[in-house]
Design a protein around this motif. Structure first.
Motif, PDB file in Angstrom:
ATOM      1  N   ALA A  79      23.383 -16.616  -7.665  1.00  0.00           N
ATOM      2  CA  ALA A  79      24.255 -15.831  -6.823  1.00  0.00           C
ATOM      3  C   ALA A  79      25.335 -15.101  -7.425  1.00  0.00           C
ATOM      4  O   ALA A  79      24.299 -13.558  -6.969  1.00  0.00           O
ATOM      5  CB  ALA A  79      24.978 -16.704  -7.944  1.00  0.00           C
ATOM      6  N   ARG A 118      19.033 -37.454   1.000  1.00  0.00           N
ATOM      7  CA  ARG A 118      20.003 -36.543   0.642  1.00  0.00           C
ATOM      8  C   ARG A 118      21.073 -36.845  -0.924  1.00  0.00           C
ATOM      9  O   ARG A 118      22.036 -37.216  -0.128  1.00  0.00           O
ATOM     10  CB  ARG A 118      20.729 -35.442   1.394  1.00  0.00           C
ATOM     11  CG  ARG A 118      19.304 -34.479   2.194  1.00  0.00           C
ATOM     12  CD  ARG A 118      20.267 -33.796   3.501  1.00  0.00           C
ATOM     13  NE  ARG A 118      20.951 -31.719   1.987  1.00  0.00           N
ATOM     14  CZ  ARG A 118      21.036 -31.495   3.004  1.00  0.00           C
ATOM     15  NH1 ARG A 118      21.387 -31.786   4.439  1.00  0.00           N
ATOM     16  NH2 ARG A 118      21.226 -30.598   2.149  1.00  0.00           N
ATOM     17  N   GLU A 161      31.056 -19.332  -9.910  1.00  0.00           N
ATOM     18  CA  GLU A 161      30.817 -19.009  -9.086  1.00  0.00           C
ATOM     19  C   GLU A 161      29.122 -19.447  -9.134  1.00  0.00           C
ATOM     20  O   GLU A 161      27.875 -19.330  -7.973  1.00  0.00           O
ATOM     21  CB  GLU A 161      30.471 -17.320  -8.873  1.00  0.00           C
ATOM     22  CG  GLU A 161      31.892 -16.622  -8.519  1.00  0.00           C
ATOM     23  CD  GLU A 161      31.113 -15.244  -7.639  1.00  0.00           C
ATOM     24  OE1 GLU A 161      32.865 -14.538  -8.107  1.00  0.00           O
ATOM     25  OE2 GLU A 161      29.805 -14.708  -8.578  1.00  0.00           O
ATOM     26  N   VAL A 185      29.502 -23.160  -8.295  1.00  0.00           N
ATOM     27  CA  VAL A 185      28.917 -23.451  -6.945  1.00  0.00           C
ATOM     28  C   VAL A 185      27.493 -22.782  -6.030  1.00  0.00           C
ATOM     29  O   VAL A 185      27.232 -23.420  -5.143  1.00  0.00           O
ATOM     30  CB  VAL A 185      30.065 -22.043  -6.184  1.00  0.00           C
ATOM     31  CG1 VAL A 185      30.159 -22.628  -4.828  1.00  0.00           C
ATOM     32  CG2 VAL A 185      31.481 -22.733  -7.164  1.00  0.00           C
ATOM     33  N   ALA A 186      27.132 -21.955  -6.298  1.00  0.00           N
ATOM     34  CA  ALA A 186      26.172 -21.662  -5.474  1.00  0.00           C
ATOM     35  C   ALA A 186      24.842 -22.231  -6.296  1.00  0.00           C
ATOM     36  O   ALA A 186      24.322 -22.424  -5.158  1.00  0.00           O
ATOM     37  CB  ALA A 186      25.746 -20.133  -7.000  1.00  0.00           C
ATOM     38  N   ALA A 239      25.547 -25.436  -6.260  1.00  0.00           N
ATOM     39  CA  ALA A 239      25.936 -27.134  -5.240  1.00  0.00           C
ATOM     40  C   ALA A 239      25.324 -26.242  -4.562  1.00  0.00           C
ATOM     41  O   ALA A 239      24.822 -27.330  -3.122  1.00  0.00           O
ATOM     42  CB  ALA A 239      27.009 -26.982  -5.494  1.00  0.00           C
ATOM     43  N   ARG A 240      25.792 -24.994  -3.152  1.00  0.00           N
ATOM     44  CA  ARG A 240      25.430 -24.950  -2.598  1.00  0.00           C
ATOM     45  C   ARG A 240      23.995 -24.413  -1.747  1.00  0.00           C
ATOM     46  O   ARG A 240      23.048 -25.049  -0.851  1.00  0.00           O
ATOM     47  CB  ARG A 240      26.134 -23.737  -1.551  1.00  0.00           C
ATOM     48  CG  ARG A 240      27.827 -23.865  -1.692  1.00  0.00           C
ATOM     49  CD  ARG A 240      28.290 -22.691  -1.083  1.00  0.00           C
ATOM     50  NE  ARG A 240      29.522 -23.106  -0.894  1.00  0.00           N
ATOM     51  CZ  ARG A 240      30.943 -22.035  -1.291  1.00  0.00           C
ATOM     52  NH1 ARG A 240      30.551 -21.535  -1.301  1.00  0.00           N
ATOM     53  NH2 ARG A 240      32.126 -22.906  -0.607  1.00  0.00           N
ATOM     54  N   ASP A 241      23.584 -23.784  -2.977  1.00  0.00           N
ATOM     55  CA  ASP A 241      21.749 -23.200  -2.755  1.00  0.00           C
ATOM     56  C   ASP A 241      20.691 -24.200  -3.355  1.00  0.00           C
ATOM     57  O   ASP A 241      19.772 -24.261  -2.516  1.00  0.00           O
ATOM     58  CB  ASP A 241      21.840 -21.461  -3.139  1.00  0.00           C
ATOM     59  CG  ASP A 241      20.849 -21.132  -2.096  1.00  0.00           C
ATOM     60  OD1 ASP A 241      19.081 -21.912  -1.563  1.00  0.00           O
ATOM     61  OD2 ASP A 241      20.643 -20.250  -2.778  1.00  0.00           O
ATOM     62  N   ALA A 244      17.725 -25.872  -0.455  1.00  0.00           N
ATOM     63  CA  ALA A 244      18.935 -27.365   0.095  1.00  0.00           C
ATOM     64  C   ALA A 244      18.568 -28.212   0.229  1.00  0.00           C
ATOM     65  O   ALA A 244      19.354 -29.021   0.453  1.00  0.00           O
ATOM     66  CB  ALA A 244      19.459 -26.161   0.428  1.00  0.00           C
ATOM     67  N   TRP A 261      19.735 -30.782  -1.525  1.00  0.00           N
ATOM     68  CA  TRP A 261      20.748 -31.176  -2.335  1.00  0.00           C
ATOM     69  C   TRP A 261      22.179 -31.394  -1.138  1.00  0.00           C
ATOM     70  O   TRP A 261      20.534 -31.822  -0.539  1.00  0.00           O
ATOM     71  CB  TRP A 261      21.959 -29.808  -2.269  1.00  0.00           C
ATOM     72  CG  TRP A 261      21.660 -28.525  -3.854  1.00  0.00           C
ATOM     73  CD1 TRP A 261      22.430 -27.761  -4.450  1.00  0.00           C
ATOM     74  CD2 TRP A 261      20.519 -29.357  -4.747  1.00  0.00           C
ATOM     75  NE1 TRP A 261      22.002 -27.214  -5.896  1.00  0.00           N
ATOM     76  CE2 TRP A 261      20.509 -28.057  -5.508  1.00  0.00           C
ATOM     77  CE3 TRP A 261      19.254 -29.501  -4.775  1.00  0.00           C
ATOM     78  CZ2 TRP A 261      19.770 -27.368  -6.981  1.00  0.00           C
ATOM     79  CZ3 TRP A 261      18.801 -28.867  -5.644  1.00  0.00           C
ATOM     80  CH2 TRP A 261      18.513 -28.049  -6.768  1.00  0.00           C
ATOM     81  N   THR A 266      25.060 -33.673   1.120  1.00  0.00           N
ATOM     82  CA  THR A 266      26.256 -33.008   1.853  1.00  0.00           C
ATOM     83  C   THR A 266      27.221 -34.399   1.918  1.00  0.00           C
ATOM     84  O   THR A 266      28.143 -34.062   2.021  1.00  0.00           O
ATOM     85  CB  THR A 266      25.697 -32.785   3.184  1.00  0.00           C
ATOM     86  OG1 THR A 266      24.656 -33.981   3.446  1.00  0.00           O
ATOM     87  CG2 THR A 266      24.527 -32.070   3.085  1.00  0.00           C
ATOM     88  N   SER A 267      26.374 -35.618   1.750  1.00  0.00           N
ATOM     89  CA  SER A 267      27.228 -36.892   1.986  1.00  0.00           C
ATOM     90  C   SER A 267      26.773 -38.284   1.348  1.00  0.00           C
ATOM     91  O   SER A 267      25.533 -38.404   1.105  1.00  0.00           O
ATOM     92  CB  SER A 267      28.405 -37.126   2.728  1.00  0.00           C
ATOM     93  OG  SER A 267      27.438 -37.908   4.103  1.00  0.00           O
TER      94      SER A 267
END
Length: 397
Positions: free
Chosen positions: A275, A301, A363, A366-367, A369-371, A376, A379, A381-382
């Protein structure tokens, strides 16, 4: 105090409060942390005994208010040990361990500083049955076990990159206990999981013990058995004991009367990701969706919930949590983040959040969730479809 067959009566003056009581049978009194609110401003802290309101320790002038924690029990040789620290430190920032001989009249002799300072945190000073002083210190960057050696020397028992201490938000927190003068049980957190080991003290020998439970809180021991609060990824917290003869944990009282079927339990998976612009490592536990009656199509996902614990000096625990299992059994994935500032990962990790509250912790979440440390593909998307007994349904977006 309440005499046998009599009525209770107060021992303390109004405006003076006591906590973390320790019995001093030699002098027929109780010692405690004493907080005096009778003067304007911030209360003054000391160690005293409620019977006469006597203060045994005093504030050094010009240093600021002294806070004291955990008056150690008196060994046979009659020495008192205690922790103290000064503003602006908290006990996980910098503490001092002091001792003083107790005279025949109960007063303290010369005070001796054993360890600690503004940048060293001391945890759980404890006298062994043979009168040696043990404690936990993070002087190497990790809360490890130490003891007072010959003279004024300090000896590490088993140096390792693991934490034998906790942030002292409350009194009487413990992570180790003595069976006898030559053997103790120690709990420590390593890679986010609480573990147990037996330690022989002379000579020092380290023996990890696999209980199948994380030993979380309130460890106590006698010559026969070990007592603790334990849990696991599939077992809710419970009061347990382990006899030295059987070496198997036995639940004395469970925290729930409705156990969850293991077939429905999502297991925690430790993950590490990076992060921030500095590329710092962040630790977390990932829970994949799990429901024996549902199966998502290959490559789907799931939606992700990112959790952050309170604190900031707390930590997440990889033990059974019905709230986590509620979501994973309904198709959600969870990422439970030990963001920067959490305990259990060494002092440098704990100190990251100083002056950065609401910045680095956010941070880190958030990191994650994104990475997710290169995960990924797992992780969210929808929304994603799922199957229930051959019928295809779809999540609402």
């Amino acid at each position: 105090m309440q005499p046998k067959g009599g009525d209770p009566r107060p021992l303390t003056d109004e405006g003076v409060y006591f906590a973390d009581l320790r019995v001093d049978p030699t002098h027929g009194r109780v010692l405690a942390v004493r907080e005096d609110h009778r003067q304007p401003g911030e209360p003054a802290a000391a160690i005293g005994h409620p019977g006469a309101g006597q203060r045994l320790t005093r504030r050094r002038p010009g240093v600021g208010r002294r806070l004291l924690l955990r008056p150690g029990r008196l060994p046979g040789r009659g020495t008192l040990a205690w922790l103290q620290w000064n503003h602006p430190n908290m006990p996980w920032d910098g503490t001092e361990l002091w001792t003083a001989a107790v005279g025949p009249d109960g007063t303290l002799g010369e005070r001796v500083k054993v360890a600690g300072g503004a940048d060293e945190s001391i945890f759980q000073p404890e006298w062994s049955p043979d009168g040696r002083l043990y404690f936990v210190s993070d002087r190497t960057g990790w809360w490890n076990l130490y003891r007072q050696g010959a003279g004024a020397g300090i000896e590490p028992l088993h140096p390792m990159q693991a934490e034998f201490g906790k942030p002292q938000w409350t009194f009487s927190m413990v992570t180790y206990a003595f069976f006898d003068a030559r053997r103790l049980a120690a709990t420590y957190v390593e890679q986010g999981r609480w573990k147990l080991a037996f330690v022989e003290t002379d000579p020092v020998r380290w023996e990890p013990v696999n209980l199948g439970l994380d030993v979380l809180e309130s460890i106590r021991a006698d010559a026969r058995a070990l007592y603790f609060i334990g849990a696991s990824p599939t077992t809710a917290p419970a009061v347990a004991q382990m006899t030295l003869a059987a070496m198997e944990p036995e639940v004395l009282r469970a925290s729930t009367s409705e156990p969850i079927d293991p077939a429905w339990i999502a297991a925690p998976e430790p993950v590490t990701f990076t992060a921030g612009s500095d590329g710092r490592e962040v630790h977390a536990f990932y829970y994949a969706p799990h429901n024996p009656d549902f199966e998502a199509p290959a490559g789907a996902r799931p939606p992700l919930l990112v959790l952050t614990h309170g604190g900031p000096t707390s930590a997440t625990e990889a033990v059974l949590d019905p709230e986590v299992q509620f979501w994973t059994s309904r198709g959600f994935a969870l990422l439970d983040v030990d963001y920067s500032g959490s305990t259990g990962h060494g002092r440098a990790y704990r100190d990251r959040l100083k002056g950065q509250w609401g910045v680095l912790d956010v941070e880190d979440a958030v990191a994650g969730a994104r990475d997710g440390g290169g995960r990924a593909g797992r992780w969210p998307t929808s929304g994603h479809p799922r199957r229930q007994r051959g019928r295809l349904t779809r999540w609402r977006r």
